[in-house]
Write an enzyme that holds these catalytic residues in place. Structure first.
Site, PDB file in Angstrom:
ATOM      1  CG  HIS A  20     -46.992   3.433 -73.776  1.00 43.25           C
ATOM      2  ND1 HIS A  20     -46.296   3.207 -74.555  1.00 43.25           N
ATOM      3  CD2 HIS A  20     -48.410   3.194 -74.615  1.00 43.25           C
ATOM      4  CE1 HIS A  20     -46.598   2.929 -75.709  1.00 43.25           C
ATOM      5  NE2 HIS A  20     -47.848   2.827 -75.741  1.00 43.25           N
TER       6      HIS A  20
ATOM      7  CG  ASP B  12     -54.997   1.822 -73.103  1.00 44.69           C
ATOM      8  OD1 ASP B  12     -55.682   1.696 -74.289  1.00 44.69           O
ATOM      9  OD2 ASP B  12     -53.996   1.188 -72.975  1.00 44.69           O
TER      10      ASP B  12
END
Length: 381
Positions: free
Chosen positions: A288, A329
């Protein structure tokens, strides 16, 4: 002012702050976003050193040496903050809700308590029970419910903050009636777990809800703020956020994780990662941009349940092959697999949680009184 010797690759925080002319929190935010590289000080591991050329580059930008149009264009694409907010921040690799570290908050807080904090209410939010019937998916039902509210709700502009906060509770109750239908007045994580017939999943779901309630100026929060800046109703801003969330690069990112797991089950974890990297150019399950050292939300979520062996192997292989830890996720997909939740469960959890953040952003935008209206740079003939 202390001068920087650019031959010295690493400088202290004091030198960096002097050159940047910014606050310490801003320095940490630039590190978390990958704009300034940092490493532990060999002389004192409790302190950090910062890459001098990264500091110099940002100092030049802040000094106005780049054209305003170039700065603005870069800001839209994972660049500098474009709006001021007191709702949340990401600094030094951690997420904060109004100054409180989110992973610590998630240890025992509910989504309702997170909403109370983010909306700055004196009492804990109480979400009304509601069940808006079957026949459609939970997402479709919720989109229809919000659309139905808009015509009857008043515009947000010109109304006092206390009135808007009361209406925000009603909008959240509307969303919950579609995404977490229940005729019993239960905390939202229990409504989801009970509705799916998975009471043992309640605690991990609770943590997911809290940790995905808000995440700075993500694309759906920005959509909600743009809508709110027009003066539209809070339900309209929430509908904008929910519509944006349905995109595969935002709320639908977990689907690529599920696809990766299916490929790993048949071809092996390392082969599945290689194949997805070759075909898609990236593997959305890992890394990320705002957390160079790893997504702390994912770590906290996966610590709350027994991760299936396939996902454990995938996480290890991803970090080995890509150098990136699993992200949120991945954690949502692993949760759904661990408890055999419905296919759309990650999106339902994410949408219910993020409604809290959208409403916080919408109310803050209304209170600012500002219209969000960027200029376009024409590049046609």
């Amino acid at each position: 002012m202390q001068l920087i010797n650019m031959k010295t690759l690493w400088i202290s925080a004091e030198e960096a702050l002097s050159r940047l002319g910014s606050k310490r929190q801003t320095l940490y935010a630039n590190v978390s976003r990958g704009r300034i590289r940092a490493k532990p000080d060999p002389a004192d591991p409790r302190r950090s050193l910062y890459q001098a050329d990264d500091v110099e580059r940002l100092a030049e930008r802040h000094a106005g040496r780049r054209q305003a149009a170039v700065v603005a264009a870069g800001a839209i694409r994972w660049g500098d903050p474009v709006l001021q907010t007191t709702i949340s921040s990401i600094a030094d690799g951690q997420l904060y809700y109004r100054g409180q570290e989110a992973t610590a908050l998630s240890m025992d807080a509910t989504l309702e308590e997170a909403a109370t904090l983010l909306w700055q209410l004196p009492e804990t939010v109480a979400v009304s029970a509601g069940d808006e019937g079957a026949g459609r998916s939970r997402l479709s039902t919720t989109l229809a419910l919000l659309a139905g509210r808009i015509e009857g709700d008043l515009p947000a502009l010109g109304r006092r903050p206390a009135v808007l906060r009361s209406e925000a509770v009603e909008v959240l109750s509307t969303v919950a009636a579609g995404l977490a239908p229940s005729l019993r007045s239960l905390p939202l994580h229990l409504r989801l777990a009970e509705g799916w017939g998975r009471p043992q999943a309640a605690e991990p779901i609770r943590r997911c809800l809290v940790l995905s309630a808000e995440h700075e100026l993500n694309v759906s929060a920005f959509a909600a703020r743009v809508t709110a800046s027009s003066g539209a109703a809070l339900s309209a801003a929430t509908l904008s956020g929910l519509a944006t969330l349905t995109g595969p690069r935002h709320g639908g990112a977990w689907l690529s994780v599920t696809r990766l797991a299916e490929q790993a089950a048949s071809a092996g974890v390392r082969e599945a990662i290689r194949d997805m990297l070759a075909s898609d150019g990236l593997v959305r399950a890992f890394g990320h941009r705002l957390y160079p050292q790893g997504d702390p939300r994912a770590k906290a979520i996966m610590a709350s349940f027994d991760v299936p062996p396939l996902y454990t192997a995938l996480a290890a292989a991803g970090e080995d092959l890509l150098g990136e830890p699993a992200n949120i996720d991945f954690a949502f997909a692993a949760l759904a697999a661990a408890f055999d939740l419905p296919e759309d469960a990650p999106l339902v959890i994410f949408a219910l949680a993020r409604t809290v953040g959208w409403l916080a952003h919408a109310m803050e935008q209304v209170e600012s009184g500002e219209l969000i209206r960027p200029r376009a740079h024409y590049t046609g003939c």
